[in-house]
Design a protein around this motif. Structure first.
Motif, mmCIF file in Angstrom:
data_model
loop_
_atom_site.group_PDB
_atom_site.id
_atom_site.type_symbol
_atom_site.label_atom_id
_atom_site.label_comp_id
_atom_site.label_asym_id
_atom_site.label_seq_id
_atom_site.Cartn_x
_atom_site.Cartn_y
_atom_site.Cartn_z
ATOM 1 N N LYS A 140 0.809 -1.220 0.000
ATOM 2 C CA LYS A 140 0.000 0.000 0.000
ATOM 3 C C LYS A 140 0.841 1.269 0.000
ATOM 4 C CE LYS A 140 -0.586 -0.448 5.019
ATOM 5 N NZ LYS A 140 0.103 -1.759 5.080
ATOM 6 N N HIS A 141 2.167 1.121 0.061
ATOM 7 C CA HIS A 141 3.042 2.294 0.055
ATOM 8 C C HIS A 141 3.551 2.620 -1.341
ATOM 9 C CE1 HIS A 141 3.081 2.757 4.389
ATOM 10 N NE2 HIS A 141 3.262 1.446 4.501
ATOM 11 N N GLY A 142 2.831 2.203 -2.359
ATOM 12 C CA GLY A 142 3.209 2.575 -3.717
ATOM 13 C C GLY A 142 2.845 1.559 -4.776
ATOM 14 N N THR A 143 3.185 0.303 -4.552
ATOM 15 C CA THR A 143 2.996 -0.712 -5.595
ATOM 16 C C THR A 143 1.529 -0.939 -5.922
ATOM 17 O OG1 THR A 143 4.980 -1.782 -4.751
ATOM 18 C CG2 THR A 143 3.662 -3.035 -6.298
ATOM 19 N N LEU A 144 0.653 -0.682 -4.992
ATOM 20 C CA LEU A 144 -0.777 -0.886 -5.224
ATOM 21 C C LEU A 144 -1.272 -0.050 -6.407
ATOM 22 C CD1 LEU A 144 -2.947 -2.638 -3.890
ATOM 23 C CD2 LEU A 144 -3.582 -0.682 -2.479
ATOM 24 N N ALA A 145 -0.578 1.044 -6.699
ATOM 25 C CA ALA A 145 -0.966 1.883 -7.838
ATOM 26 C C ALA A 145 -0.802 1.158 -9.166
ATOM 27 C CB ALA A 145 -0.132 3.167 -7.838
ATOM 28 N N LEU A 146 0.022 0.113 -9.207
ATOM 29 C CA LEU A 146 0.279 -0.618 -10.445
ATOM 30 C C LEU A 146 -0.678 -1.778 -10.665
ATOM 31 C CD1 LEU A 146 4.185 -0.823 -10.228
ATOM 32 C CD2 LEU A 146 2.814 0.778 -11.588
ATOM 33 N N ILE A 147 -1.487 -2.100 -9.666
ATOM 34 C CA ILE A 147 -2.342 -3.285 -9.739
ATOM 35 C C ILE A 147 -3.578 -3.017 -10.588
ATOM 36 C CG2 ILE A 147 -3.714 -4.919 -8.401
ATOM 37 C CD1 ILE A 147 -0.669 -5.155 -7.994
ATOM 38 N N ASP A 148 -3.809 -3.891 -11.561
ATOM 39 C CA ASP A 148 -5.047 -3.879 -12.334
ATOM 40 C C ASP A 148 -5.263 -5.274 -12.905
ATOM 41 O OD1 ASP A 148 -3.409 -4.136 -14.591
ATOM 42 O OD2 ASP A 148 -3.471 -2.006 -15.062
ATOM 43 N N GLU A 149 -6.226 -5.411 -13.794
ATOM 44 C CA GLU A 149 -6.575 -6.739 -14.315
ATOM 45 C C GLU A 149 -5.479 -7.344 -15.191
ATOM 46 O OE1 GLU A 149 -8.186 -3.500 -16.943
ATOM 47 O OE2 GLU A 149 -8.295 -3.990 -14.801
ATOM 48 N N SER A 150 -4.479 -6.571 -15.570
ATOM 49 C CA SER A 150 -3.411 -7.091 -16.424
ATOM 50 C C SER A 150 -2.173 -7.520 -15.637
ATOM 51 C CB SER A 150 -3.007 -6.041 -17.468
ATOM 52 O OG SER A 150 -2.368 -4.938 -16.844
ATOM 53 N N THR A 151 -2.227 -7.417 -14.315
ATOM 54 C CA THR A 151 -1.080 -7.805 -13.483
ATOM 55 C C THR A 151 -1.417 -9.026 -12.638
ATOM 56 O OG1 THR A 151 -1.720 -6.332 -11.658
ATOM 57 C CG2 THR A 151 -0.245 -5.425 -13.347
ATOM 58 N N LEU A 152 -0.377 -9.765 -12.283
ATOM 59 C CA LEU A 152 -0.526 -10.930 -11.408
ATOM 60 C C LEU A 152 0.308 -10.716 -10.155
ATOM 61 C CD1 LEU A 152 -1.420 -13.900 -10.874
ATOM 62 C CD2 LEU A 152 0.680 -14.607 -12.059
ATOM 63 N N SER A 153 -0.269 -10.973 -9.005
ATOM 64 C CA SER A 153 0.455 -10.903 -7.737
ATOM 65 C C SER A 153 0.557 -12.312 -7.158
ATOM 66 C CB SER A 153 -0.268 -9.986 -6.749
ATOM 67 O OG SER A 153 -0.317 -8.660 -7.223
ATOM 68 N N VAL A 154 1.780 -12.724 -6.838
ATOM 69 C CA VAL A 154 2.025 -14.041 -6.262
ATOM 70 C C VAL A 154 2.421 -13.834 -4.802
ATOM 71 C CG1 VAL A 154 3.374 -16.163 -6.393
ATOM 72 C CG2 VAL A 154 2.781 -14.923 -8.497
ATOM 73 N N PHE A 155 1.575 -14.313 -3.912
ATOM 74 C CA PHE A 155 1.820 -14.169 -2.480
ATOM 75 C C PHE A 155 2.390 -15.471 -1.925
ATOM 76 C CE2 PHE A 155 -0.946 -10.627 -3.116
ATOM 77 C CZ PHE A 155 -0.698 -9.730 -2.083
ATOM 78 N N ILE A 156 3.462 -15.360 -1.167
ATOM 79 C CA ILE A 156 4.014 -16.495 -0.432
ATOM 80 C C ILE A 156 3.639 -16.294 1.022
ATOM 81 C CG2 ILE A 156 6.083 -17.835 0.065
ATOM 82 C CD1 ILE A 156 7.366 -16.325 -2.352
ATOM 83 N N ILE A 157 2.821 -17.196 1.555
ATOM 84 C CA ILE A 157 2.303 -17.024 2.921
ATOM 85 C C ILE A 157 2.566 -18.303 3.701
ATOM 86 C CG2 ILE A 157 0.342 -16.327 4.339
ATOM 87 C CD1 ILE A 157 -0.978 -15.131 1.893
ATOM 88 N N CYS A 158 3.732 -18.380 4.314
ATOM 89 C CA CYS A 158 4.099 -19.546 5.112
ATOM 90 C C CYS A 158 4.468 -19.172 6.540
ATOM 91 C CB CYS A 158 5.254 -20.291 4.453
ATOM 92 S SG CYS A 158 4.841 -21.004 2.839
ATOM 93 N N GLU A 159 4.539 -17.891 6.843
ATOM 94 C CA GLU A 159 4.841 -17.410 8.190
ATOM 95 C C GLU A 159 3.521 -17.198 8.928
ATOM 96 O OE1 GLU A 159 7.592 -16.519 9.930
ATOM 97 O OE2 GLU A 159 9.243 -16.483 8.499
ATOM 98 N N SER A 160 3.199 -18.084 9.862
ATOM 99 C CA SER A 160 1.894 -18.023 10.521
ATOM 100 C C SER A 160 1.690 -16.736 11.315
ATOM 101 C CB SER A 160 1.715 -19.239 11.443
ATOM 102 O OG SER A 160 2.728 -19.272 12.426
ATOM 103 N N THR A 161 2.768 -16.169 11.849
ATOM 104 C CA THR A 161 2.640 -14.977 12.700
ATOM 105 C C THR A 161 2.193 -13.746 11.912
ATOM 106 O OG1 THR A 161 5.002 -14.530 12.424
ATOM 107 C CG2 THR A 161 4.339 -15.781 14.377
ATOM 108 N N VAL A 162 2.432 -13.739 10.608
ATOM 109 C CA VAL A 162 2.049 -12.576 9.796
ATOM 110 C C VAL A 162 1.090 -12.967 8.675
ATOM 111 C CG1 VAL A 162 4.080 -11.163 10.297
ATOM 112 C CG2 VAL A 162 4.190 -12.858 8.463
ATOM 113 N N ALA A 163 0.545 -14.175 8.736
ATOM 114 C CA ALA A 163 -0.338 -14.656 7.670
ATOM 115 C C ALA A 163 -1.562 -13.764 7.506
ATOM 116 C CB ALA A 163 -0.760 -16.096 7.960
ATOM 117 N N GLU A 164 -2.145 -13.339 8.607
ATOM 118 C CA GLU A 164 -3.342 -12.495 8.542
ATOM 119 C C GLU A 164 -3.050 -11.190 7.817
ATOM 120 O OE1 GLU A 164 -7.286 -11.270 9.093
ATOM 121 O OE2 GLU A 164 -6.352 -13.239 9.416
#
Length: 322
Positions: free
Chosen positions: A216-240
């Motif tokens: 949310k500190h900048g990159t969110l401005a680039l997100i639209d239907e033509s972009t793909l975001s790959v999230f790696i979520i394996c750290e339970s303490t910050v998963a939420e």
């Protein structure tokens, strides 16, 4: 290898600070190692790109240990940074896939990665080997348990390879995207940076990696239907927190893929995003499993686009000049 670890433990007993020096993929292994070293060994650790370190006037504190990570042991910037550290009194541990090299000749202790020759330009198995070696170093007080955990992780990697059809389907999403962003937190961020490098190396699609909290500190401005975001979520303490960031992407019509080993993340995102469930592992080892999944993603994306993943354009296996 056991004698290498014994030598390392003797050096580590006198260590108050650790500097990990590396370039490229080896630097990304260092990012993951920093998390493991500080969490398990409780020693302050910094990771620096060698090409930046060598042109600084660094403060090398007493009882500093340099861990130099290089697949070939001949990476020019890493070699020069190690020379500088050695001149200023640091002890040197070389983590390399080549037993005899410029870095190993300067090192106090050599820890061979033993991944055997890697013919393709993009580092894959040597990266996994570096993670394994560095994990053993971080576990200096529990080496036998660490070996058992690594064997379990190896079995998990085999399971990931059996699910390669997931990578094939996700590759379609990558190939049709204007840009691909990889996001994670903690050691997942280290895995994200390496995944981004692999994709851009072999497919030539623009990609970048960010800590998920920075979205949310900048990159969110680039997100639209033509972009793909790959999230790696394996750290339970910050998963939420990571799931919240992913939902921000979805609310802006961005496409999303998730690599996770967590039950609750898979359940929460069912029907919202594409999920690749990988086997569970200790937090410091999950980058090994997620890395294999994302290496497969890069490979199949390159193949789909008609690129040769073994010989990326403009790149060399070992960077021996500036």
């Amino acid at each position: 290898a056991d004698s290498c670890f014994s030598d390392f433990y003797r050096v580590l007993c006198q260590t108050e600070y650790i500097d990990i020096i590396a370039c490229g993929t080896a630097f990304h292994a260092g990012l993951c190692a920093k998390e493991a070293i500080e969490r398990l060994a409780r020693i302050p650790c910094e990771v620096t790109v060698a090409s930046e370190y060598r042109y600084r006037d660094p403060i090398v504190k007493e009882n500093t240990l340099c861990i130099a990570v290089s697949q070939s042991g001949e990476t020019a910037d890493t070699v020069e940074a190690v020379k500088l550290l050695k001149e200023r009194g640091a002890r040197i541990i070389a983590v390399t896939n080549c037993g005899f090299s410029s870095v190993t000749r300067m090192a106090d202790v050599v820890l061979p990665v033993c991944a055997h020759a890697e013919i393709c330009v993009a580092a894959t198995k040597s990266y996994i080997g570096q993670l394994a070696a560095l994990y053993m170093l971080a576990n200096r007080l529990r080496p036998h348990e660490a070996k058992r955990e690594l064997l379990n992780a190896a079995a998990g990697i085999s399971d990931v390879l059996k699910e390669r059809q997931k990578a094939v389907s996700f590759a379609d999403m990558c190939a049709g995207s204007r840009a691909v962003f990889f996001l994670g937190r903690g050691s997942d961020y280290g895995a994200a940076v390496e995944a981004s490098l692999k994709l851009k190396e072999v497919s030539y699609i623009f990609s970048d990696a960010y800590p998920a909290g920075e979205l949310k500190h900048g990159t969110l401005a680039l997100i639209d239907e033509s972009t793909l975001s790959v999230f790696i979520i394996c750290e339970s303490t910050v998963a939420e927190k990571c799931v919240n960031a992913l939902e921000q992407v979805l609310s802006r019509k961005g496409k999303a893929v998730v690599v996770t080993c967590l039950d609750d993340v898979e359940e929460r995102l069912c029907g919202k995003a594409e999920v690749w469930r990988i086997p569970a592992a200790p937090p410091a080892l999950t980058p090994m499993l997620s890395a294999v999944a994302l290496q497969l993603l890069a490979y199949y994306t390159a193949v789909k686009l008609g690129k040769d993943p073994d010989k990326p354009r403009n790149l060399a296996k070992s960077v021996t000049v500036e």
